[in-house]
Scaffold this motif. Structure first.
Motif, PDB file in Angstrom:
ATOM      1  N   TYR A 240     -47.992  67.885  16.962  1.00  7.86           N
ATOM      2  CA  TYR A 240     -49.368  67.976  16.477  1.00  7.86           C
ATOM      3  C   TYR A 240     -50.307  67.177  17.371  1.00  7.86           C
ATOM      4  O   TYR A 240     -50.177  65.952  17.488  1.00  7.86           O
ATOM      5  CB  TYR A 240     -49.475  67.465  15.035  1.00  7.86           C
ATOM      6  CG  TYR A 240     -48.782  68.378  14.055  1.00  7.86           C
ATOM      7  CD1 TYR A 240     -49.430  69.495  13.533  1.00  7.86           C
ATOM      8  CD2 TYR A 240     -47.462  68.147  13.686  1.00  7.86           C
ATOM      9  CE1 TYR A 240     -48.789  70.359  12.665  1.00  7.86           C
ATOM     10  CE2 TYR A 240     -46.804  69.007  12.817  1.00  7.86           C
ATOM     11  CZ  TYR A 240     -47.484  70.111  12.318  1.00  7.86           C
ATOM     12  OH  TYR A 240     -46.830  70.976  11.452  1.00  7.86           O
ATOM     13  N   CYS A 241     -51.250  67.871  18.023  1.00 11.93           N
ATOM     14  CA  CYS A 241     -52.324  67.205  18.756  1.00 11.93           C
ATOM     15  C   CYS A 241     -53.283  66.587  17.737  1.00 11.93           C
ATOM     16  O   CYS A 241     -53.863  67.316  16.919  1.00 11.93           O
ATOM     17  CB  CYS A 241     -53.103  68.195  19.610  1.00 11.93           C
ATOM     18  SG  CYS A 241     -52.284  68.758  21.094  1.00 11.93           S
ATOM     19  N   LEU A 242     -53.471  65.284  17.814  1.00  6.22           N
ATOM     20  CA  LEU A 242     -54.394  64.600  16.909  1.00  6.22           C
ATOM     21  C   LEU A 242     -55.633  64.200  17.684  1.00  6.22           C
ATOM     22  O   LEU A 242     -55.665  63.160  18.352  1.00  6.22           O
ATOM     23  CB  LEU A 242     -53.737  63.363  16.282  1.00  6.22           C
ATOM     24  CG  LEU A 242     -53.175  63.578  14.868  1.00  6.22           C
ATOM     25  CD1 LEU A 242     -52.069  64.619  14.887  1.00  6.22           C
ATOM     26  CD2 LEU A 242     -52.692  62.288  14.269  1.00  6.22           C
ATOM     27  N   VAL A 243     -56.641  65.049  17.614  1.00  2.00           N
ATOM     28  CA  VAL A 243     -57.905  64.767  18.275  1.00  2.00           C
ATOM     29  C   VAL A 243     -59.037  65.242  17.387  1.00  2.00           C
ATOM     30  O   VAL A 243     -58.904  66.211  16.639  1.00  2.00           O
ATOM     31  CB  VAL A 243     -58.014  65.464  19.653  1.00  2.00           C
ATOM     32  CG1 VAL A 243     -56.986  64.921  20.625  1.00  2.00           C
ATOM     33  CG2 VAL A 243     -57.869  66.970  19.522  1.00  2.00           C
ATOM     34  N   GLY A 244     -60.138  64.525  17.461  1.00  2.00           N
ATOM     35  CA  GLY A 244     -61.365  64.971  16.836  1.00  2.00           C
ATOM     36  C   GLY A 244     -62.312  65.402  17.936  1.00  2.00           C
ATOM     37  O   GLY A 244     -61.938  66.148  18.837  1.00  2.00           O
ATOM     38  N   ASP A 245     -63.520  64.883  17.890  1.00  2.00           N
ATOM     39  CA  ASP A 245     -64.496  65.220  18.928  1.00  2.00           C
ATOM     40  C   ASP A 245     -64.193  64.476  20.223  1.00  2.00           C
ATOM     41  O   ASP A 245     -63.672  63.358  20.210  1.00  2.00           O
ATOM     42  CB  ASP A 245     -65.903  64.853  18.464  1.00  2.00           C
ATOM     43  CG  ASP A 245     -66.361  65.693  17.290  1.00  2.00           C
ATOM     44  OD1 ASP A 245     -65.902  66.854  17.177  1.00  2.00           O
ATOM     45  OD2 ASP A 245     -67.155  65.196  16.476  1.00  2.00           O
ATOM     46  N   TYR A 246     -64.551  65.124  21.339  1.00  2.00           N
ATOM     47  CA  TYR A 246     -64.467  64.440  22.625  1.00  2.00           C
ATOM     48  C   TYR A 246     -65.675  63.523  22.752  1.00  2.00           C
ATOM     49  O   TYR A 246     -66.792  63.880  22.355  1.00  2.00           O
ATOM     50  CB  TYR A 246     -64.466  65.451  23.773  1.00  2.00           C
ATOM     51  CG  TYR A 246     -64.170  64.832  25.108  1.00  2.00           C
ATOM     52  CD1 TYR A 246     -62.871  64.729  25.576  1.00  2.00           C
ATOM     53  CD2 TYR A 246     -65.197  64.318  25.905  1.00  2.00           C
ATOM     54  CE1 TYR A 246     -62.589  64.151  26.802  1.00  2.00           C
ATOM     55  CE2 TYR A 246     -64.935  63.739  27.133  1.00  2.00           C
ATOM     56  CZ  TYR A 246     -63.629  63.649  27.576  1.00  2.00           C
ATOM     57  OH  TYR A 246     -63.360  63.061  28.785  1.00  2.00           O
ATOM     58  N   ALA A 247     -65.460  62.341  23.285  1.00  2.00           N
ATOM     59  CA  ALA A 247     -66.575  61.400  23.430  1.00  2.00           C
ATOM     60  C   ALA A 247     -66.508  60.696  24.774  1.00  2.00           C
ATOM     61  O   ALA A 247     -65.466  60.150  25.152  1.00  2.00           O
ATOM     62  CB  ALA A 247     -66.553  60.364  22.313  1.00  2.00           C
ATOM     63  N   ASN A 298     -57.115  71.091  18.097  1.00  2.00           N
ATOM     64  CA  ASN A 298     -56.632  70.454  16.865  1.00  2.00           C
ATOM     65  C   ASN A 298     -56.427  71.482  15.751  1.00  2.00           C
ATOM     66  O   ASN A 298     -56.382  71.136  14.569  1.00  2.00           O
ATOM     67  CB  ASN A 298     -57.575  69.348  16.406  1.00  2.00           C
ATOM     68  CG  ASN A 298     -58.978  69.856  16.092  1.00  2.00           C
ATOM     69  OD1 ASN A 298     -59.221  71.062  16.028  1.00  2.00           O
ATOM     70  ND2 ASN A 298     -59.911  68.927  15.913  1.00  2.00           N
ATOM     71  N   GLN A 299     -56.295  72.742  16.146  1.00  2.00           N
ATOM     72  CA  GLN A 299     -56.158  73.814  15.162  1.00  2.00           C
ATOM     73  C   GLN A 299     -54.934  73.619  14.270  1.00  2.00           C
ATOM     74  O   GLN A 299     -54.998  73.798  13.051  1.00  2.00           O
ATOM     75  CB  GLN A 299     -56.057  75.172  15.875  1.00  2.00           C
ATOM     76  CG  GLN A 299     -55.954  76.355  14.932  1.00  2.00           C
ATOM     77  CD  GLN A 299     -55.934  77.686  15.671  1.00  2.00           C
ATOM     78  OE1 GLN A 299     -56.130  77.732  16.876  1.00  2.00           O
ATOM     79  NE2 GLN A 299     -55.691  78.765  14.950  1.00  2.00           N
ATOM     80  N   PRO A 309     -60.540  65.919  11.104  1.00  2.00           N
ATOM     81  CA  PRO A 309     -60.768  64.597  11.697  1.00  2.00           C
ATOM     82  C   PRO A 309     -62.137  64.013  11.368  1.00  2.00           C
ATOM     83  O   PRO A 309     -63.135  64.731  11.248  1.00  2.00           O
ATOM     84  CB  PRO A 309     -60.641  64.858  13.204  1.00  2.00           C
ATOM     85  CG  PRO A 309     -59.810  66.090  13.305  1.00  2.00           C
ATOM     86  CD  PRO A 309     -60.198  66.931  12.133  1.00  2.00           C
ATOM     87  N   ARG A 310     -62.176  62.702  11.228  1.00  2.00           N
ATOM     88  CA  ARG A 310     -63.424  61.978  11.019  1.00  2.00           C
ATOM     89  C   ARG A 310     -64.270  62.018  12.285  1.00  2.00           C
ATOM     90  O   ARG A 310     -63.774  62.288  13.377  1.00  2.00           O
ATOM     91  CB  ARG A 310     -63.131  60.528  10.619  1.00  2.00           C
ATOM     92  CG  ARG A 310     -62.555  60.371   9.211  1.00  2.00           C
ATOM     93  CD  ARG A 310     -62.071  58.944   8.986  1.00  2.00           C
ATOM     94  NE  ARG A 310     -61.734  58.669   7.598  1.00  2.00           N
ATOM     95  CZ  ARG A 310     -60.579  58.934   7.019  1.00  2.00           C
ATOM     96  NH1 ARG A 310     -59.620  59.531   7.737  1.00  2.00           N
ATOM     97  NH2 ARG A 310     -60.352  58.630   5.755  1.00  2.00           N
ATOM     98  N   SER A 311     -65.550  61.709  12.140  1.00  2.00           N
ATOM     99  CA  SER A 311     -66.494  61.780  13.250  1.00  2.00           C
ATOM    100  C   SER A 311     -66.370  60.578  14.187  1.00  2.00           C
ATOM    101  O   SER A 311     -65.835  59.525  13.813  1.00  2.00           O
ATOM    102  CB  SER A 311     -67.922  61.841  12.712  1.00  2.00           C
ATOM    103  OG  SER A 311     -68.265  60.598  12.101  1.00  2.00           O
ATOM    104  N   ILE A 312     -66.892  60.750  15.401  1.00  2.00           N
ATOM    105  CA  ILE A 312     -66.939  59.645  16.360  1.00  2.00           C
ATOM    106  C   ILE A 312     -67.720  58.474  15.767  1.00  2.00           C
ATOM    107  O   ILE A 312     -67.334  57.305  15.923  1.00  2.00           O
ATOM    108  CB  ILE A 312     -67.586  60.100  17.688  1.00  2.00           C
ATOM    109  CG1 ILE A 312     -66.698  61.124  18.395  1.00  2.00           C
ATOM    110  CG2 ILE A 312     -67.853  58.906  18.598  1.00  2.00           C
ATOM    111  CD1 ILE A 312     -65.360  60.586  18.856  1.00  2.00           C
ATOM    112  N   LYS A 313     -68.810  58.766  15.089  1.00  2.00           N
ATOM    113  CA  LYS A 313     -69.611  57.700  14.482  1.00  2.00           C
ATOM    114  C   LYS A 313     -68.800  56.907  13.483  1.00  2.00           C
ATOM    115  O   LYS A 313     -68.798  55.660  13.515  1.00  2.00           O
ATOM    116  CB  LYS A 313     -70.848  58.290  13.801  1.00  2.00           C
ATOM    117  CG  LYS A 313     -71.732  57.232  13.149  1.00  2.00           C
ATOM    118  CD  LYS A 313     -73.001  57.842  12.574  1.00  2.00           C
ATOM    119  CE  LYS A 313     -73.904  56.749  11.990  1.00  2.00           C
ATOM    120  NZ  LYS A 313     -75.179  57.315  11.487  1.00  2.00           N
TER     121      LYS A 313
END
Length: 334
Positions: A240-247, A298-299, A309-313
């Motif tokens: 499982y790829c665990l990624v949210g937004d790229y930052a 992250n599909q 996933p939670r946001s970068i903020k």
């Protein structure tokens, strides 16, 4: 649970205890036990938390530690702030530690092992087009330009999957979690290597932001993924790829600044990064990634583990707030 004193493992333990599981965590030294217990007691009832002493580089104690366990979460792995003098200092303990955990779990008739790997084992050392999207079907190229850390994660995970094809694995199942840069709230003054980015943005040690970016994930999402991969039937034999937004680093800085922290929001020219790398070994680690952006899917995380996933903020600001809370930093505020 191996590596119980770590940033990710602490959140995994909290989730397990709050779900009613009894947890046996491994530590490099039992001298750490009381500090870990105290830190986690603020987030969960620790009456069902016990500890054993294990070393990734030693066979001693692994079989005893695994006895009676239904599941094993193997989180422990070396993750340095600087490049080692010899890459085998990372690769060998990562690989051998994974195999020790798997062998012990198989002998104890554990149902499933959930292993913490990294996107470093998926999307590094390849020369794909910029719009290429990495997925769980990809592997980093060990013959490519990889850091010692990326090699260690790739070699360790490959060794784990190879072990699962042997008779020694028996009926045991394996799921693998591949997080990106892990941010989010601390449970103590200890923080991840990924968290050093937030610390540097807040403590004034970087005057501007280099063109470095990360596929980020909140540590709470990582803990949730370990739990869901442990209990869901579909997760057996899956990565499982665990990624949210790229930052980009400057994106994280802007989120911190919007929360009132005096984080720098100027861009650091690439030539300055190369100059700083002469004097700072931590900076030398990031030079190869200047201006490069890799995208990961992250599909599978969303569809199979039901985690958004939670946001970068949220992950950046919560990490900053906890660093202040535990005295890691005394940041300047706007």
């Amino acid at each position: 649970m191996t590596g119980a004193s770590g940033f990710i493992a602490g959140h995994c333990i909290i989730r397990l205890l709050n779900e009613g599981y009894k947890v046996r965590g491994s530590l490099r030294s039992m001298n750490q036990a009381e500090d870990v217990r105290t830190a986690l007691s603020a987030y969960a009832d620790v009456k069902d938390l016990s500890f054993v002493e294990l070393d990734l580089s030693s066979d001693e104690g692994w079989e005893t530690a695994a006895k009676g366990c239904t599941f094993v979460q193997h989180v422990a792995s070396p993750f340095p702030n600087t490049a080692p003098d010899n890459e085998d200092d990372l690769i060998v303990p990562a690989r051998e530690g994974a195999l020790r955990a798997l062998r012990a779990a198989a002998k104890a008739k554990v149902k499933r092992v959930v292993m913490t790997s990294s996107i470093a084992a998926i999307g590094y050392g390849r020369d794909h087009p910029k719009d290429y999207i990495y997925s769980e079907d990809d592997w980093s190229n060990l013959e490519g330009d990889l850091t010692a850390y990326a090699k260690s994660k790739t070699v360790a995970e490959q060794a784990a999957w190879e072990f699962m094809q042997t008779d020694a694995a028996g009926k045991m199942e394996l799921s693998v979690i591949n997080p990106g840069a892990v941010l989010g709230p601390l449970t103590s003054a200890d923080y991840s290597t990924s968290g050093d980015m937030v610390k540097k943005l807040l403590d004034g040690s970087v005057p501007a932001c280099p063109a470095i970016g990360f596929s980020c994930i909140d540590v709470r999402d990582v803990a949730d993924a370990h739990f869901e991969a442990m209990i869901r039937k579909v997760a057996a034999g899956r990565r499982y790829c665990l990624v949210g937004d790229y930052a980009w680093m400057i994106d994280v800085a802007c989120e911190l600044r919007s929360a009132g922290y005096a984080a720098p929001v100027r861009k650091l020219p690439n030539f300055m990064v190369h100059i700083l790398g002469i004097f700072d070994p931590t900076v030398r680690l990031i030079k190869a990634g200047l201006g490069k952006k890799s995208i990961f899917s992250n599909q599978r995380l969303i569809e199979e583990l039901d985690i958004t996933p939670r946001s970068i903020k949220e992950m950046s600001v919560s990490m900053a707030e906890s660093m202040v809370k535990f005295g890691v930093i005394s940041p300047k505020m706007l």
